[in-house]
Design a protein around this motif. Structure first.
Motif, PDB file in Angstrom:
ATOM      1  N   ALA A  62       0.834  -1.204   0.000  1.00 55.47           N
ATOM      2  CA  ALA A  62       0.000   0.000   0.000  1.00 55.47           C
ATOM      3  C   ALA A  62       0.867   1.252   0.000  1.00 55.47           C
ATOM      4  O   ALA A  62       0.533   2.255  -0.644  1.00 55.47           O
ATOM      5  N   SER A  63       1.993   1.182   0.709  1.00 51.11           N
ATOM      6  CA  SER A  63       2.917   2.319   0.736  1.00 51.11           C
ATOM      7  C   SER A  63       3.506   2.566  -0.646  1.00 51.11           C
ATOM      8  O   SER A  63       3.608   3.717  -1.099  1.00 51.11           O
ATOM      9  N   VAL A  64       3.909   1.489  -1.327  1.00 51.10           N
ATOM     10  CA  VAL A  64       4.434   1.607  -2.691  1.00 51.10           C
ATOM     11  C   VAL A  64       3.370   2.208  -3.603  1.00 51.10           C
ATOM     12  O   VAL A  64       3.653   3.084  -4.431  1.00 51.10           O
TER      13      VAL A  64
ATOM     14  N   THR B  76       3.395   4.333   7.190  1.00 57.69           N
ATOM     15  CA  THR B  76       3.011   5.376   8.148  1.00 57.69           C
ATOM     16  C   THR B  76       3.457   6.751   7.659  1.00 57.69           C
ATOM     17  O   THR B  76       2.714   7.734   7.756  1.00 57.69           O
ATOM     18  N   ALA B  77       4.666   6.826   7.102  1.00 55.80           N
ATOM     19  CA  ALA B  77       5.174   8.109   6.602  1.00 55.80           C
ATOM     20  C   ALA B  77       4.329   8.612   5.434  1.00 55.80           C
ATOM     21  O   ALA B  77       3.965   9.797   5.378  1.00 55.80           O
ATOM     22  N   ASN B  78       3.995   7.720   4.492  1.00 63.50           N
ATOM     23  CA  ASN B  78       3.175   8.139   3.356  1.00 63.50           C
ATOM     24  C   ASN B  78       1.756   8.482   3.792  1.00 63.50           C
ATOM     25  O   ASN B  78       1.131   9.405   3.254  1.00 63.50           O
ATOM     26  N   PHE B  79       1.238   7.750   4.762  1.00 61.42           N
ATOM     27  CA  PHE B  79      -0.072   8.066   5.331  1.00 61.42           C
ATOM     28  C   PHE B  79      -0.047   9.455   5.955  1.00 61.42           C
ATOM     29  O   PHE B  79      -0.968  10.264   5.765  1.00 61.42           O
ATOM     30  N   LEU B  80       1.018   9.770   6.693  1.00 61.62           N
ATOM     31  CA  LEU B  80       1.152  11.089   7.312  1.00 61.62           C
ATOM     32  C   LEU B  80       1.156  12.205   6.265  1.00 61.62           C
ATOM     33  O   LEU B  80       0.561  13.265   6.471  1.00 61.62           O
TER      34      LEU B  80
ATOM     35  N   CYS C  87       9.484  10.570   9.588  1.00 65.29           N
ATOM     36  CA  CYS C  87       9.045  11.468   8.516  1.00 65.29           C
ATOM     37  C   CYS C  87       9.773  11.236   7.194  1.00 65.29           C
ATOM     38  O   CYS C  87       9.232  11.531   6.127  1.00 65.29           O
ATOM     39  N   ILE C  88      10.996  10.715   7.249  1.00 58.30           N
ATOM     40  CA  ILE C  88      11.729  10.477   6.000  1.00 58.30           C
ATOM     41  C   ILE C  88      11.829   8.981   5.685  1.00 58.30           C
ATOM     42  O   ILE C  88      12.578   8.584   4.794  1.00 58.30           O
ATOM     43  N   ALA C  89      11.048   8.157   6.405  1.00 62.14           N
ATOM     44  CA  ALA C  89      11.152   6.698   6.243  1.00 62.14           C
ATOM     45  C   ALA C  89      10.865   6.247   4.822  1.00 62.14           C
ATOM     46  O   ALA C  89      11.502   5.318   4.311  1.00 62.14           O
TER      47      ALA C  89
ATOM     48  N   THR D 210       7.837  13.938   1.817  1.00 63.37           N
ATOM     49  CA  THR D 210       7.791  13.739   3.266  1.00 63.37           C
ATOM     50  C   THR D 210       6.645  14.562   3.863  1.00 63.37           C
ATOM     51  O   THR D 210       6.205  15.556   3.277  1.00 63.37           O
ATOM     52  N   PRO D 211       6.165  14.168   5.052  1.00 56.84           N
ATOM     53  CA  PRO D 211       5.068  14.918   5.680  1.00 56.84           C
ATOM     54  C   PRO D 211       5.526  16.142   6.458  1.00 56.84           C
ATOM     55  O   PRO D 211       4.701  16.829   7.057  1.00 56.84           O
ATOM     56  N   ILE D 212       6.815  16.445   6.437  1.00 54.18           N
ATOM     57  CA  ILE D 212       7.345  17.504   7.309  1.00 54.18           C
ATOM     58  C   ILE D 212       6.695  18.857   7.033  1.00 54.18           C
ATOM     59  O   ILE D 212       6.187  19.514   7.950  1.00 54.18           O
ATOM     60  N   ALA D 213       6.700  19.297   5.781  1.00 52.46           N
ATOM     61  CA  ALA D 213       6.146  20.623   5.463  1.00 52.46           C
ATOM     62  C   ALA D 213       4.653  20.677   5.756  1.00 52.46           C
ATOM     63  O   ALA D 213       4.151  21.681   6.281  1.00 52.46           O
ATOM     64  N   GLY D 214       3.932  19.594   5.422  1.00 55.66           N
ATOM     65  CA  GLY D 214       2.485  19.574   5.660  1.00 55.66           C
ATOM     66  C   GLY D 214       2.142  19.652   7.132  1.00 55.66           C
ATOM     67  O   GLY D 214       1.196  20.363   7.530  1.00 55.66           O
TER      68      GLY D 214
END
Length: 381
Positions: free
Chosen positions: A133-135, A180-184, A222-224, A243-247
């Motif tokens: 799902a992440s891919v 989890t990172a892509n979900f974030l 966040c960078i996983a 990455t989810p960092i900026a969001g």
């Protein structure tokens, strides 16, 4: 590979009742698309089998079916999909089938099934399914409408309909860090959005709590998704994860301006800063886009215009600049913005047009920390 022709394969599978035809069809699909170099003919046949015998979207003549799968059919299909994906040991084959089942052209149409499948995989949990799902999220874009639709579905299942199940999600970053990172990233784009045309949405408290816990306790999370190369079928081009960092920084920066006073935003902000500090330098940088880091700008400027309008209506002779400096919510927002920029620059993890980035920041109202950051950047050029 079987010597049966496409029509013969279809006819043999059509003789089986549902869900047995779906169970046999997905095995055949795996054989067709996981060849060393699958032909277009095999790919077309596999897509036909999916549409007709797995998702029951078309009949044998290719016409759209009017009646969708029943609830029992859906339950049986979820079991078949789960068993096949979770039981496929070859990562490339598993991802190839997953990407084909929920391709960009069909993903929204099949989003209901996909959401339930991933919800089950989280609950069990099933790392293999979550990794595929992440891919999928990465290949379609983890900020795409398809990824955001999946995120909405999972938020509804776990944080709205079943809040009692939320605590078990605390281990998700350890079970499936890339997912989890892509979900974030997808989730970060659902809240504190522009608000120019639509009302601003804020994350549910239990979702904010869980995200804060994830980020605070897992500085590399966040960078996983950027740390693992996806195993893709031949010819596929791996897409870079956002990455989810900026969001998520957008949430913490804008929260004070929208009356979101929960201390969770401060904790999340600190967690994000610590996460940024842990990013290892790479050339060129790829963790945070300068364009994405400008996300709060428009919202802050709209707040500023609205605030100045209200001040003008209640003019009592106070200097305009003093009003801005004394606005605690605005200054907290700008302080957090400046902190994020400074920390990100210190580890050289921002990419994009930096001259334009700092030019855009000149639109912001006066703030001591932001002034220091921008002045230092100019001095170091």
């Amino acid at each position: 590979m079987t010597q049966l022709s496409g029509p013969e394969i279809k006819n043999s599978l059509r003789k089986l009742d549902y869900p047995l035809c779906a169970k046999e069809a997905i095995i055949k699909i795996g054989q067709l698309i996981c060849n060393r170099i699958p032909s277009l003919k095999h790919m077309d046949l596999a897509l036909d089998l999916m549409a007709e015998l797995i998702f029951c979207e078309i009949d044998r003549r290719g016409n759209k079916r009017q009646s969708p799968l029943t609830s029992l059919d859906e339950l049986q299909l979820l079991e078949i999909l789960y068993d096949y994906i979770n039981g496929t040991s070859n990562e490339t084959s598993r991802n190839a089938v997953f990407l084909s089942l929920f391709s960009g052209t069909t993903a929204m149409m099949r989003s209901k099934i996909l959401g339930k499948l991933i919800s089950v995989a989280i609950g069990i949990p099933a790392p293999c399914v979550l990794f595929s799902a992440s891919v999928w999220m990465q290949q379609l874009g983890n900020t795409s409408p398809n990824s955001k639709q999946l995120a909405k579905s999972l938020i509804k299942d776990y944080f709205i309909l079943s809040p009692s199940s939320v605590p078990k999600l605390s281990v998700l970053p350890h079970i499936a860090p890339q997912f989890t990172a892509n979900f974030l990233t997808a989730v970060s784009n659902l809240y504190f959005n522009d608000g120019n045309k639509n009302p601003i949405l804020f994350p549910p408290t239990n979702l904010l709590e869980m995200i804060t816990l994830w980020v605070k306790d897992n500085t590399g999370l966040c960078i996983a998704a950027q740390q693992t190369q996806s195993s893709l079928p031949p010819g596929a081009i791996a897409m870079e994860a956002t990455t989810p960092i900026a969001g998520l920084l957008n949430w913490t920066i804008l929260a004070p301006l929208h009356g979101q006073t929960s201390e969770l935003y401060g904790k999340l902000h600190l967690g994000l800063l610590n996460s940024i500090l842990e990013i290892q330098p790479v050339t060129p940088p790829r963790a945070i886009s300068a364009a994405h880091l400008l996300q709060p700008l428009g919202n802050i400027i709209r707040y500023l215009i609205d605030y100045q309008r209200k001040c003008k209506e209640n003019d009592n002779g106070i200097d305009k600049q003093n009003r801005l400096i004394e606005n605690a919510e605005l200054q907290l927002s700008l302080d957090r913005y400046a902190q994020a920029i400074q920390v990100a620059l210190s580890v050289n993890c921002v990419y994009g047009n930096m001259d334009d980035f700092f030019y855009q920041l000149t639109q912001l109202p006066p703030n001591r920390l932001l002034h220091i950051v921008t002045h230092t950047h100019k001095s170091n050029k």
